[in-house]
Design a protein around this motif. Structure first.
Motif, PDB file in Angstrom:
ATOM      1  N   LYS A  33     -41.778 -62.964   1.436  1.00 44.70           N
ATOM      2  CA  LYS A  33     -41.054 -64.146   0.971  1.00 44.70           C
ATOM      3  C   LYS A  33     -39.711 -63.784   0.344  1.00 44.70           C
ATOM      4  O   LYS A  33     -38.809 -64.606   0.295  1.00 44.70           O
ATOM      5  CB  LYS A  33     -41.915 -64.909  -0.039  1.00 44.70           C
ATOM      6  CG  LYS A  33     -43.141 -65.564   0.581  1.00 44.70           C
ATOM      7  CD  LYS A  33     -43.940 -66.335  -0.453  1.00 44.70           C
ATOM      8  CE  LYS A  33     -45.146 -67.012   0.178  1.00 44.70           C
ATOM      9  NZ  LYS A  33     -45.957 -67.743  -0.827  1.00 44.70           N
ATOM     10  N   SER A  34     -39.581 -62.540  -0.116  1.00 43.98           N
ATOM     11  CA  SER A  34     -38.334 -62.145  -0.763  1.00 43.98           C
ATOM     12  C   SER A  34     -37.566 -61.089   0.030  1.00 43.98           C
ATOM     13  O   SER A  34     -36.483 -60.687  -0.378  1.00 43.98           O
ATOM     14  CB  SER A  34     -38.629 -61.596  -2.174  1.00 43.98           C
ATOM     15  OG  SER A  34     -39.489 -60.475  -2.093  1.00 43.98           O
ATOM     16  N   GLN A  35     -38.114 -60.636   1.140  1.00 38.58           N
ATOM     17  CA  GLN A  35     -37.452 -59.627   1.970  1.00 38.58           C
ATOM     18  C   GLN A  35     -37.307 -60.172   3.383  1.00 38.58           C
ATOM     19  O   GLN A  35     -38.276 -60.306   4.114  1.00 38.58           O
ATOM     20  CB  GLN A  35     -38.266 -58.326   1.985  1.00 38.58           C
ATOM     21  CG  GLN A  35     -38.463 -57.702   0.617  1.00 38.58           C
ATOM     22  CD  GLN A  35     -37.201 -57.072   0.089  1.00 38.58           C
ATOM     23  OE1 GLN A  35     -36.337 -56.656   0.854  1.00 38.58           O
ATOM     24  NE2 GLN A  35     -37.089 -56.988  -1.220  1.00 38.58           N
ATOM     25  N   SER A  36     -36.091 -60.482   3.769  1.00 39.58           N
ATOM     26  CA  SER A  36     -35.858 -61.191   5.029  1.00 39.58           C
ATOM     27  C   SER A  36     -36.304 -60.407   6.249  1.00 39.58           C
ATOM     28  O   SER A  36     -36.632 -60.992   7.285  1.00 39.58           O
ATOM     29  CB  SER A  36     -34.372 -61.544   5.162  1.00 39.58           C
ATOM     30  OG  SER A  36     -33.584 -60.369   5.132  1.00 39.58           O
ATOM     31  N   LEU A  37     -36.339 -59.080   6.170  1.00 35.27           N
ATOM     32  CA  LEU A  37     -36.700 -58.277   7.336  1.00 35.27           C
ATOM     33  C   LEU A  37     -38.209 -58.145   7.514  1.00 35.27           C
ATOM     34  O   LEU A  37     -38.666 -57.614   8.528  1.00 35.27           O
ATOM     35  CB  LEU A  37     -36.084 -56.882   7.219  1.00 35.27           C
ATOM     36  CG  LEU A  37     -34.559 -56.810   7.396  1.00 35.27           C
ATOM     37  CD1 LEU A  37     -34.061 -55.401   7.139  1.00 35.27           C
ATOM     38  CD2 LEU A  37     -34.152 -57.264   8.774  1.00 35.27           C
ATOM     39  N   LEU A  38     -38.982 -58.612   6.547  1.00 34.58           N
ATOM     40  CA  LEU A  38     -40.435 -58.515   6.656  1.00 34.58           C
ATOM     41  C   LEU A  38     -41.003 -59.763   7.311  1.00 34.58           C
ATOM     42  O   LEU A  38     -40.589 -60.882   7.010  1.00 34.58           O
ATOM     43  CB  LEU A  38     -41.076 -58.358   5.274  1.00 34.58           C
ATOM     44  CG  LEU A  38     -40.918 -57.018   4.573  1.00 34.58           C
ATOM     45  CD1 LEU A  38     -41.581 -57.062   3.214  1.00 34.58           C
ATOM     46  CD2 LEU A  38     -41.533 -55.903   5.411  1.00 34.58           C
ATOM     47  N   SER A  39     -41.980 -59.569   8.210  1.00 36.91           N
ATOM     48  CA  SER A  39     -42.669 -60.715   8.769  1.00 36.91           C
ATOM     49  C   SER A  39     -43.726 -61.189   7.776  1.00 36.91           C
ATOM     50  O   SER A  39     -44.057 -60.503   6.814  1.00 36.91           O
ATOM     51  CB  SER A  39     -43.335 -60.337  10.089  1.00 36.91           C
ATOM     52  OG  SER A  39     -44.491 -59.569   9.856  1.00 36.91           O
ATOM     53  N   SER A  40     -44.274 -62.346   8.015  1.00 38.87           N
ATOM     54  CA  SER A  40     -45.285 -62.904   7.104  1.00 38.87           C
ATOM     55  C   SER A  40     -46.570 -62.100   7.131  1.00 38.87           C
ATOM     56  O   SER A  40     -47.405 -62.235   6.244  1.00 38.87           O
ATOM     57  CB  SER A  40     -45.579 -64.360   7.478  1.00 38.87           C
ATOM     58  OG  SER A  40     -46.076 -64.432   8.810  1.00 38.87           O
ATOM     59  N   ILE A  97     -41.793 -49.990   8.323  1.00 37.60           N
ATOM     60  CA  ILE A  97     -40.711 -50.492   7.488  1.00 37.60           C
ATOM     61  C   ILE A  97     -39.869 -49.319   7.003  1.00 37.60           C
ATOM     62  O   ILE A  97     -40.405 -48.326   6.518  1.00 37.60           O
ATOM     63  CB  ILE A  97     -41.257 -51.258   6.261  1.00 37.60           C
ATOM     64  CG1 ILE A  97     -42.395 -52.214   6.662  1.00 37.60           C
ATOM     65  CG2 ILE A  97     -40.132 -51.985   5.534  1.00 37.60           C
ATOM     66  CD1 ILE A  97     -42.008 -53.286   7.634  1.00 37.60           C
ATOM     67  N   LYS A  98     -38.547 -49.426   7.112  1.00 35.67           N
ATOM     68  CA  LYS A  98     -37.643 -48.398   6.610  1.00 35.67           C
ATOM     69  C   LYS A  98     -36.917 -48.910   5.371  1.00 35.67           C
ATOM     70  O   LYS A  98     -36.331 -50.003   5.390  1.00 35.67           O
ATOM     71  CB  LYS A  98     -36.621 -47.998   7.675  1.00 35.67           C
ATOM     72  CG  LYS A  98     -35.661 -46.908   7.208  1.00 35.67           C
ATOM     73  CD  LYS A  98     -34.598 -46.601   8.256  1.00 35.67           C
ATOM     74  CE  LYS A  98     -33.605 -45.547   7.751  1.00 35.67           C
ATOM     75  NZ  LYS A  98     -32.540 -45.273   8.741  1.00 35.67           N
ATOM     76  N   LEU A  99     -36.951 -48.110   4.301  1.00 38.45           N
ATOM     77  CA  LEU A  99     -36.240 -48.443   3.076  1.00 38.45           C
ATOM     78  C   LEU A  99     -35.218 -47.364   2.786  1.00 38.45           C
ATOM     79  O   LEU A  99     -35.518 -46.179   2.877  1.00 38.45           O
ATOM     80  CB  LEU A  99     -37.199 -48.551   1.885  1.00 38.45           C
ATOM     81  CG  LEU A  99     -38.320 -49.586   1.955  1.00 38.45           C
ATOM     82  CD1 LEU A  99     -39.597 -48.962   2.518  1.00 38.45           C
ATOM     83  CD2 LEU A  99     -38.600 -50.148   0.558  1.00 38.45           C
ATOM     84  N   VAL A 100     -34.017 -47.767   2.447  1.00 44.32           N
ATOM     85  CA  VAL A 100     -32.959 -46.849   2.038  1.00 44.32           C
ATOM     86  C   VAL A 100     -32.472 -47.284   0.661  1.00 44.32           C
ATOM     87  O   VAL A 100     -32.059 -48.438   0.482  1.00 44.32           O
ATOM     88  CB  VAL A 100     -31.786 -46.834   3.039  1.00 44.32           C
ATOM     89  CG1 VAL A 100     -30.687 -45.892   2.554  1.00 44.32           C
ATOM     90  CG2 VAL A 100     -32.271 -46.425   4.417  1.00 44.32           C
ATOM     91  N   ASN A 101     -32.553 -46.359  -0.303  1.00 42.56           N
ATOM     92  CA  ASN A 101     -32.184 -46.682  -1.691  1.00 42.56           C
ATOM     93  C   ASN A 101     -32.895 -47.949  -2.173  1.00 42.56           C
ATOM     94  O   ASN A 101     -32.293 -48.835  -2.785  1.00 42.56           O
ATOM     95  CB  ASN A 101     -30.669 -46.832  -1.828  1.00 42.56           C
ATOM     96  CG  ASN A 101     -29.949 -45.525  -1.566  1.00 42.56           C
ATOM     97  OD1 ASN A 101     -30.428 -44.452  -1.948  1.00 42.56           O
ATOM     98  ND2 ASN A 101     -28.818 -45.595  -0.892  1.00 42.56           N
ATOM     99  N   ASN A 102     -34.180 -48.019  -1.841  1.00 42.88           N
ATOM    100  CA  ASN A 102     -35.065 -49.096  -2.299  1.00 42.88           C
ATOM    101  C   ASN A 102     -34.803 -50.453  -1.652  1.00 42.88           C
ATOM    102  O   ASN A 102     -35.377 -51.456  -2.071  1.00 42.88           O
ATOM    103  CB  ASN A 102     -35.018 -49.247  -3.824  1.00 42.88           C
ATOM    104  CG  ASN A 102     -35.484 -47.988  -4.526  1.00 42.88           C
ATOM    105  OD1 ASN A 102     -36.333 -47.273  -4.011  1.00 42.88           O
ATOM    106  ND2 ASN A 102     -34.923 -47.706  -5.686  1.00 42.88           N
ATOM    107  N   ASN A 103     -33.961 -50.491  -0.640  1.00 39.78           N
ATOM    108  CA  ASN A 103     -33.719 -51.740   0.083  1.00 39.78           C
ATOM    109  C   ASN A 103     -34.260 -51.622   1.504  1.00 39.78           C
ATOM    110  O   ASN A 103     -34.050 -50.608   2.172  1.00 39.78           O
ATOM    111  CB  ASN A 103     -32.221 -52.056   0.149  1.00 39.78           C
ATOM    112  CG  ASN A 103     -31.636 -52.339  -1.218  1.00 39.78           C
ATOM    113  OD1 ASN A 103     -32.189 -53.127  -1.981  1.00 39.78           O
ATOM    114  ND2 ASN A 103     -30.532 -51.682  -1.535  1.00 39.78           N
TER     115      ASN A 103
END
Length: 311
Positions: free
Chosen positions: A5-12, A37-43
């Motif tokens: 809900k708070s991360q646009s790149l994540l599916s439901s 999922i790939k995170l760079v500098n916590n994003n």
């Protein structure tokens, strides 16, 4: 907190995570139940799913990085490969190098793609693979050769022999924990296995034949976690220490205190052990308000800054 809900790149559906890989100081990969999922500098910067890539199987259980910088991804539908530059994601059906896996690793006994149970890349750049079929394999990444591993002294029920954990010790031996057939040590030097089983009348045997996880500490000791037992195995002297030898419940919280003693908790007890893992005292904690319901688990242990209280 990474929620769809708070991360646009994540599916439901990406609300459960099973494994993580810290690729470098800034990059983390998280295995979700709907892709990688790939995170760079916590994003969150990118996701690999069955819809936007060649990833086979949305539920990703494991990820490993080899010495060439490439990534191996185990899903519910098989084995996948992500190049070090992250430009190409392959599976066995769209890449000839991975085709070697198709007849064995990626097929179960009813012809479906086999789910990956565990992955491990060792220092010799071998990829160890177990599947829920069950099957155990060693893949030499540099030579593109796949070897099927047959563990000795197997039980008749094949799922007792399922490999649930891999670890490499300081001498380069591979330790394999099984679902109900104990612990194996594989030696590259002579291509042999040593088998360790729990024996009720032997205090120096492993604590359980069901090994859920294996961890090597900085001293080279092998920690064995099972459903109702936690053991430390010294591979050099082949000595076993049972941290919670009489415990009957899953350990839910641990803490190493400032005085180097160890605290651990399960559904009923809090245990205090000295630096040699000898029990000092155990405390029975209170059940829920309604005494007829299940006792309340302790899910976290923390020490105060002055070292005088445990919360």
């Amino acid at each position: 907190n990474y929620r769809y809900k708070s991360q646009s790149l994540l599916s439901s559906n990406a609300i459960g995570f099973r494994d993580f890989l810290f690729a470098n100081d800034s990059t983390t990969f998280a295995c979700s139940n709907d892709g990688l999922i790939k995170l760079v500098n916590n994003n969150i910067t990118k996701t690999y799913t069955t819809k936007n890539s060649a990833l086979q199987g949305g539920l990703v259980g494991h990820i490993e990085k080899d010495k060439n910088g490439n990534y191996w991804i185990g899903t519910v539908s098989g084995l996948n490969f992500l190049s070090s530059n992250e430009k190409n994601l392959y599976n066995h059906s769209n890449n000839s190098s991975l085709a070697v896996f198709a007849p064995l690793v990626l097929k179960d006994n009813i012809g479906n793609k086999a789910a990956i149970a565990e992955l491990k890349v060792d220092t010799k750049n071998n990829l160890w693979i177990s599947t829920w079929e069950p099957g155990l394999y060693r893949y030499n990444i540099d030579n593109n050769k796949l070897y099927k591993i047959i563990l000795p002294e197997q039980k008749k029920f094949s799922y007792d022999n399922l490999a649930l954990a891999f670890e490499e010790d300081n001498e380069g031996n591979i330790w394999i924990g099984t679902s109900n057939n104990g612990l194996y040590k594989y030696q590259y030097s002579n291509n042999s296995f040593q088998h360790f089983l729990h024996k009720a009348d032997d205090a120096q045997s492993i604590g359980s034949n069901s090994i859920e996880d294996i961890l090597k500490d900085r001293l080279g000791n092998i920690w064995l976690a099972s459903e109702n037992n936690l053991s430390v195995f010294n591979p050099t002297y082949q000595l076993i220490q049972h941290v919670l030898p009489n415990n009957t419940s899953q350990v839910t919280a641990t803490l190493v205190a400032k005085d180097k003693t160890i605290w651990a908790a399960d559904i009923e007890w809090i245990f205090h052990l000295d630096k040699s893992l000898v029990l000092i005292k155990k405390y029975r904690h209170q059940p829920n308000i309604n005494p007829t319901t299940q006792k309340g688990n302790v899910w976290g242990l923390k020490e105060s800054l002055n070292g005088e209280e445990i919360f």
